[in-house]
Scaffold this active site. Structure first.
Site, mmCIF file in Angstrom:
data_model
loop_
_atom_site.group_PDB
_atom_site.id
_atom_site.type_symbol
_atom_site.label_atom_id
_atom_site.label_comp_id
_atom_site.label_asym_id
_atom_site.label_seq_id
_atom_site.Cartn_x
_atom_site.Cartn_y
_atom_site.Cartn_z
ATOM 1 N N GLY A 126 0.728 -1.310 0.121
ATOM 2 C CA GLY A 126 -0.097 -0.002 -0.130
ATOM 3 C C GLY A 126 0.930 1.490 0.112
ATOM 4 N N SER A 127 0.667 2.386 0.927
ATOM 5 C CA SER A 127 0.913 3.919 0.415
ATOM 6 C C SER A 127 2.259 3.978 1.161
ATOM 7 C CB SER A 127 -0.108 4.792 0.951
ATOM 8 O OG SER A 127 -1.390 4.945 0.439
ATOM 9 N N VAL A 128 2.816 2.988 1.705
ATOM 10 C CA VAL A 128 3.800 3.008 2.388
ATOM 11 C C VAL A 128 5.165 3.359 1.206
ATOM 12 C CG1 VAL A 128 3.648 2.456 4.267
ATOM 13 C CG2 VAL A 128 4.505 0.618 2.407
#
Length: 686
Positions: free
Chosen positions: A366-368
């Protein structure tokens, strides 16, 4: 004529006798009285393993053992006799005794063998040795009575004796040897040739087994050398029943931990009897490993991850979740400070320790990955530190659901790179990908991008270690898992390229995630993670231990972005925690002092509705992750964690875990609070 021939033959006989006795008599005498010698090796304790503070994590426990050294030319009957005597003094495990082993023991007795051979035909008795023994085994089945418990013990002992090679020493019993057994065997050694009292070394764990899956295991003397590496070990001088490291650190550092066996020169005379045994080398214990991990901090991190993940399992939020994993690294050196994980047993609905999942399990994070996406775009030149504002308008592609961010459409008209990181904008990252791929975009139409868009983004991600092996000193590490670049029609999967830009496509390990955030924290240097800080000798006195080698930090690569580029991204990660926008995503960490920089991640993933049935339908789940470095201004630790396939995330387990891990590190290392710190600080650079 007859007399003459007899005379000639007699003369030849006298001549031959003279040749043998007078001319070569001395050499034949020496050959008769000659002896042969061989070197017998003995076991030594393996090296020990210490944590970074000198606490013993793996030590050696000496156990009483009963051994057998097989002499040259010893017969089956002789070994059967010794086994029968020994069986009256000790108890042995017979649970794995097979019918074939019982038959071998039965036929080793001369009287039993004669009885069996009487059942065979003359033709069968003339068969070759191997074929004859097979016939004898079949016949023995008809006449062998049911063995008593003592006879079964003797059969088990005989099997171990018979399996040994000449002059090799095997353990007849190495666990659970009682003082009574030691006394009785020691008193009757003279009646049991080859049997002796010895010592067996096994691993013990004085400070618990929280890192057992990382430390790995050692084979037992019964297991001996692993079959898949048998030839290689034998070539290196190992014996078949030697203990060796079979997994992870124990296997990776086998050459260091194994030590040097003792050597005894055994001389055997012409009657195949041992005439002397002289120890030439006492042997030395294996060398010691000193790890980068502080066992206290490791146990704390494991406890934190277990606490929150167990809560999610108990509440049902993790009913489809595979596990939970976390890694803490020193971003300046690559030293692993803690690595832990828990695997979900779906059938029992319990969790078990699985720290190795941090290097051999991949997840869509995801957004990491967004800080890496921004740095890649800066490196590619599609944005700059002074010109990086993008419209925050959803992307409408023909035949595809609208691609937008998690917050309401129209909340922002445009965003800078820092602001996009603060609120975790998917739209901003997709627009970066479109620029890198020279996309020609028009709303509600098909999107065209360069064919190399996937390789370009993955190359930038790879500079941080995402999707490639980190090189950690553990076997079994896997690479990332890449999604398809083309659809079933052979066309470029442009929608998937957009998904890749905000972390919703390729899968990475938790260790890769830790390596990545460390690269950001240390301003662009990708370090090789490592667990072994140094190797020392096995001297009993800790003060006199000499350091044989020290692991030096190793730079695996340098990202192409400038320091100004890195500062911009660090500022964006600071704002996710301390920014002024109410939509910032990691505000739960803003009470930590000194302040930290972080980025959380959420990915839409899928799991089987029944995890125990691979044919069950797929349902949508959520994978949450987080990266952070702390303190933000002068990072001492980099944290990465992931919890895949949750059905709900009401507890925000990722931020709660990260908060407690960083807080525990601050407390354990007495990190002083920043007197000028406030949650409204606007910068971490300069």
């Amino acid at each position: 004529m007859l007399f003459f021939f007899v005379f000639v033959l007699f003369a030849l006989l006298v001549g031959q006798l003279a040749y043998l006795q007078i001319i070569n008599g001395s050499s034949f005498s020496e050959e008769v009285n000659s002896s042969s010698s061989t070197t017998v090796e003995g076991t030594v304790p393996r090296g020990m393993i210490y944590d970074s503070e000198g606490r013993i994590m793996v030590s050696n426990k000496a156990n009483k053992a009963i051994t057998y050294t097989k002499n040259v030319s010893v017969t089956s009957a002789q070994m059967e006799k010794v086994a029968n005597v020994l069986a009256t003094y000790i108890k042995a495990d017979t649970s794995t005794l097979t019918k074939r082993q019982e038959l071998d023991y039965f036929l080793a007795n001369k009287q039993h063998l004669k009885r069996v051979n009487k059942l065979l035909t003359k033709k069968q008795l003339k068969l070759s040795a191997n074929k004859l023994y097979k016939v004898e085994l079949r016949a023995a089945k008809r006449v062998m009575p049911r063995l008593t418990s003592t006879q079964k013990t003797a059969a088990a002992l005989y099997y171990k004796m018979n399996s040994a090679s000449e002059f090799s020493t095997v353990y007849l019993k190495e666990t659970g040897v009682t003082a009574t057994e030691v006394a009785q065997v020691g008193e009757h050694l003279s009646s049991m040739p080859g049997v002796n009292l010895g010592t067996d070394w096994t691993n013990s764990y004085p400070n618990g087994k929280s890192m057992l899956s990382i430390i790995g295991s050692v084979s037992t003397s019964k297991q001996g050398l692993p079959q898949d590496s048998l030839s290689a070990y034998l070539t290196e001088g190992y014996s078949r029943n030697d203990r060796v490291g079979t997994s992870y650190l124990q296997k990776q550092y086998e050459d260091v931990l194994k030590g040097s066996k003792s050597q005894t020169k055994v001389t055997v005379n012409s009657n195949n009897q041992v005439s002397s045994a002289v120890k030439q080398y006492a042997g030395s214990a294996g060398e010691n490993l000193n790890l980068t991990v502080d066992s206290k901090f490791q146990n704390d991190v494991a406890g934190i991850v277990k606490k929150y993940y167990q809560s999610a399992v108990s509440s049902g939020a993790a009913s489809l979740s595979d596990g939970a994993y976390a890694v803490v690294m020193n971003p300046s050196t690559g030293a692993v400070l803690a690595m832990t994980g828990y695997k979900h047993n779906f059938k029992k609905n319990t969790i078990t320790e699985n720290a190795l999942g941090t290097i051999n399990q991949t997840f869509v994070m995801g957004s990491v990955v967004k800080p890496a996406m921004v740095l890649g775009a800066l490196e590619d030149g599609v944005i700059t530190t002074s010109n990086n504002t993008q419209p925050d308008v959803p992307i409408y592609l023909k035949g595809t659901p609208v691609k937008k961010s998690w917050y309401n459409i129209g909340a922002y008209s445009s965003l800078t790179a820092e602001h996009a990181l603060e609120i975790s904008s998917n739209i901003y990252m997709m627009r970066l990908a479109m620029k890198e791929g020279h996309a020609k975009y028009a709303a509600n139409s098909y999107l065209n991008m360069d064919n190399d868009i996937f390789s370009k983004m993955r190359r930038y991600f790879g500079e941080f270690g995402l999707g490639i092996k980190t090189g950690i000193d553990l076997p079994g590490e896997v690479t990332g898992l890449e999604g398809a670049t083309h659809n079933s029609y052979g066309a470029l999967a442009v929608g998937s390229a957009l998904d890749l830009s905000y972390g919703n496509y390729d899968a990475y390990t938790t260790m890769q995630l830790a390596d990545y955030v460390s690269t950001v924290a240390n301003n662009g240097y990708r370090m090789r993670p490592y667990l072994v800080q140094s190797i020392t000798d096995s001297s009993r006195s800790s003060k006199s231990k000499s350091v044989l080698s020290v692991t030096q930090p190793e730079v695996m690569g340098k990202i192409g972005a400038t320091q100004a580029d890195v500062n911009l991204v660090k500022q964006g990660m600071w704002m996710t925690v301390h920014g002024s926008d109410s939509n910032r995503t990691v505000s739960a960490l803003n009470d930590l002092n000194p302040g930290v920089a972080a980025k959380s991640g959420t990915a839409q993933t899928f799991a089987h509705s029944d995890p125990t049935d691979s044919s069950s339908s797929m349902v949508e789940t959520t994978t949450i992750s987080l990266i952070a470095f702390a303190p933000a201004k002068n990072p001492q630790i980099a944290v990465a964690l992931v919890i895949p396939n949750l059905t709900s995330t009401a507890g925000e387990e990722n931020t709660a875990m990260a908060h407690d891990i960083i807080q525990d590190y601050y407390k354990l290392h007495n990190i002083k609070k920043d007197s000028n710190y406030s949650t409204s600080q606007s910068t971490i650079n300069g």
